[in-house]
Design an enzyme around this catalytic site. Structure first.
Site, PDB file in Angstrom:
ATOM      1  N   LYS A  11       0.646  -1.158  -0.014  1.00  0.00           N
ATOM      2  CA  LYS A  11       0.121   0.110  -0.162  1.00  0.00           C
ATOM      3  C   LYS A  11       0.988   1.273  -0.069  1.00  0.00           C
ATOM      4  CE  LYS A  11      -4.281  -1.593   1.779  1.00  0.00           C
ATOM      5  NZ  LYS A  11      -4.102  -3.062   2.037  1.00  0.00           N
ATOM      6  N   GLU A  41       5.564 -15.114  -7.285  1.00  0.00           N
ATOM      7  CA  GLU A  41       6.831 -15.447  -6.544  1.00  0.00           C
ATOM      8  C   GLU A  41       8.095 -14.706  -6.862  1.00  0.00           C
ATOM      9  OE1 GLU A  41       8.989 -19.164  -4.795  1.00  0.00           O
ATOM     10  OE2 GLU A  41       7.099 -19.574  -6.041  1.00  0.00           O
ATOM     11  N   ASP A  70      10.499  -3.186  -8.172  1.00  0.00           N
ATOM     12  CA  ASP A  70      11.170  -3.990  -7.206  1.00  0.00           C
ATOM     13  C   ASP A  70      12.079  -3.092  -6.355  1.00  0.00           C
ATOM     14  OD1 ASP A  70      10.962  -6.610  -6.117  1.00  0.00           O
ATOM     15  OD2 ASP A  70      13.263  -6.670  -6.382  1.00  0.00           O
ATOM     16  N   ASP A 157      11.916   3.145   6.343  1.00  0.00           N
ATOM     17  CA  ASP A 157      12.128   4.569   6.483  1.00  0.00           C
ATOM     18  C   ASP A 157      12.402   5.152   7.785  1.00  0.00           C
ATOM     19  OD1 ASP A 157      11.591   5.110   3.917  1.00  0.00           O
ATOM     20  OD2 ASP A 157       9.393   5.325   3.862  1.00  0.00           O
ATOM     21  N   LYS A 177       9.623  13.277   0.577  1.00  0.00           N
ATOM     22  CA  LYS A 177      10.132  11.987   0.358  1.00  0.00           C
ATOM     23  C   LYS A 177       9.715  11.612  -1.207  1.00  0.00           C
ATOM     24  CE  LYS A 177       9.893   6.858   0.703  1.00  0.00           C
ATOM     25  NZ  LYS A 177       9.028   5.537   1.342  1.00  0.00           N
TER      26      LYS A 177
HETATM   27  P1  ITT Z   1       5.317  -5.813  -3.976  1.00  0.00           P
HETATM   28  O1  ITT Z   1       6.165  -6.943  -4.612  1.00  0.00           O
HETATM   29  O2  ITT Z   1       3.649  -6.398  -3.988  1.00  0.00           O
HETATM   30  O3  ITT Z   1       5.450  -4.408  -4.890  1.00  0.00           O
HETATM   31  P2  ITT Z   1       6.693  -5.887  -1.661  1.00  0.00           P
HETATM   32  O4  ITT Z   1       6.845  -5.089  -0.529  1.00  0.00           O
HETATM   33  O5  ITT Z   1       6.938  -7.395  -1.499  1.00  0.00           O
HETATM   34  O6  ITT Z   1       5.442  -5.252  -2.542  1.00  0.00           O
HETATM   35  P3  ITT Z   1       9.516  -5.610  -2.975  1.00  0.00           P
HETATM   36  O7  ITT Z   1       9.518  -7.061  -2.956  1.00  0.00           O
HETATM   37  O8  ITT Z   1      10.017  -4.804  -4.046  1.00  0.00           O
HETATM   38  O9  ITT Z   1       7.915  -4.955  -2.697  1.00  0.00           O
HETATM   39  O10 ITT Z   1      10.114  -5.285  -1.651  1.00  0.00           O
HETATM   40  C1  ITT Z   1      10.560  -3.919  -1.284  1.00  0.00           C
HETATM   41  C2  ITT Z   1      10.647  -3.793   0.427  1.00  0.00           C
HETATM   42  O11 ITT Z   1      11.944  -2.930   0.265  1.00  0.00           O
HETATM   43  C3  ITT Z   1       9.524  -3.108   0.874  1.00  0.00           C
HETATM   44  O12 ITT Z   1       8.746  -4.112   1.553  1.00  0.00           O
HETATM   45  C4  ITT Z   1      10.356  -2.520   2.208  1.00  0.00           C
HETATM   46  O13 ITT Z   1      10.645  -3.106   3.279  1.00  0.00           O
HETATM   47  C5  ITT Z   1      11.652  -2.035   1.421  1.00  0.00           C
HETATM   48  N1  ITT Z   1      11.387  -0.676   0.889  1.00  0.00           N
HETATM   49  C6  ITT Z   1      11.513  -0.388  -0.353  1.00  0.00           C
HETATM   50  N2  ITT Z   1      11.074   0.670  -0.626  1.00  0.00           N
HETATM   51  C7  ITT Z   1      11.012   1.264   0.615  1.00  0.00           C
HETATM   52  C8  ITT Z   1      10.954   2.697   0.956  1.00  0.00           C
HETATM   53  O14 ITT Z   1      10.434   3.570   0.176  1.00  0.00           O
HETATM   54  N3  ITT Z   1      11.055   3.115   2.335  1.00  0.00           N
HETATM   55  C9  ITT Z   1      10.998   2.037   2.989  1.00  0.00           C
HETATM   56  N4  ITT Z   1      11.188   0.693   2.756  1.00  0.00           N
HETATM   57  C10 ITT Z   1      11.267   0.319   1.510  1.00  0.00           C
END
Ligand code: ITT
Length: 199
Positions: A11, A41, A70, A157, A177
């Site tokens: 979200k 996956e 990602d 964050d 941000k």
């Molecule tokens: P989707 O694959 O459904 O998009 P996800 O959360 O699993 O959701 P990712 O595999 O790309 O997405 O993992 C990204 C993770 O990296 C996210 O869950 C956070 O823990 C961290 N992350 C990425 N961008 C971030 C941000 O702007 N601020 C803080 N943490 C972040």
């Protein structure tokens, strides 16, 4: 207006990307609007592989143009961990807070100057109408803080300290941000391509 499906169930991410694409003539829809799309996956070995894999899978299932992100946090003293495993770091069932507390416990004995880190985001856009795949990467550098601070944003964050602001990413106003983040940089880089694809 053309549709653009966001291949994400995070979200925090979805809200940020929506805001960043607000100036484009496109209807942005979350993948949750398509219940038939299965859980994807993330079997890739890099941010690019996983971004492309997510965008392709959702484009195949929906037939729409898709944008995937990602992303993750790369910490130098942890050999690049958690990296592509950021969302799954630690144990299954953990909250974002459990994960960043765990990360803090792993770096707390290093001096501040060695706790350098960066957020990386790779955006992939797939247009199934013309078999086109485009990617772009964005980064932001910071330091892992001594303790968490701030409630904005999501994920890591609260522990990502930005020396030039004297604040963590979670203490920055949302708009700030979204102007400077890894994701903002990646979206800025792909926007001209995305605009051209929408024409
Ligand atoms: P989707 O694959 O459904 O998009 P996800 O959360 O699993 O959701 P990712 O595999 O790309 O997405 O993992 C990204 C993770 O990296 C996210 O869950 C956070 O823990 C961290 N992350 C990425 N961008 C971030 C941000 O702007 N601020 C803080 N943490 C972040």
């Amino acid at each position: 207006m053309r549709k653009l499906v966001l291949a994400s169930r995070n979200k925090g991410k979805i809200e940020e990307i929506r805001e960043m694409l607000a100036d484009l003539p496109v209807e942005v829809v979350g993948v949750d609007a398509y219940p038939e799309v299965p859980e994807i996956e993330e079997t890739g070995e890099s941010f690019v592989e996983n971004a492309v894999l997510k965008a392709k899978a959702v484009a195949e299932a929906t037939g729409e143009m898709v944008l995937a992100d990602d992303s993750g946090l790369v910490v130098d003293v942890l050999g690049g961990e958690p990296g592509i495993y950021s969302a799954r770091y630690g144990k299954p069932g953990w909250t974002d807070r459990d994960r960043y507390e765990y990360l803090l416990s792993k770096v707390s004995h290093y001096p501040f100057s060695e706790r350098t880190a960066r957020f990386i985001s790779v955006i992939a856009v797939v247009d199934p109408a013309c078999n086109r795949i485009e990617t772009a990467e964005g980064r932001i550098a910071g330091i892992i803080a001594d303790k968490p601070a701030g409630t904005n944003g999501f994920g890591y964050d609260p522990i990502f300290f930005l020396p030039e602001y004297g604040k963590t990413m979670a203490e920055l106003p949302e708009a700030e941000k979204n102007r400077i983040s890894h994701r903002a940089n990646a979206i800025q880089a792909i926007k001209p391509v995305l605009k051209a694809m929408l024409e």
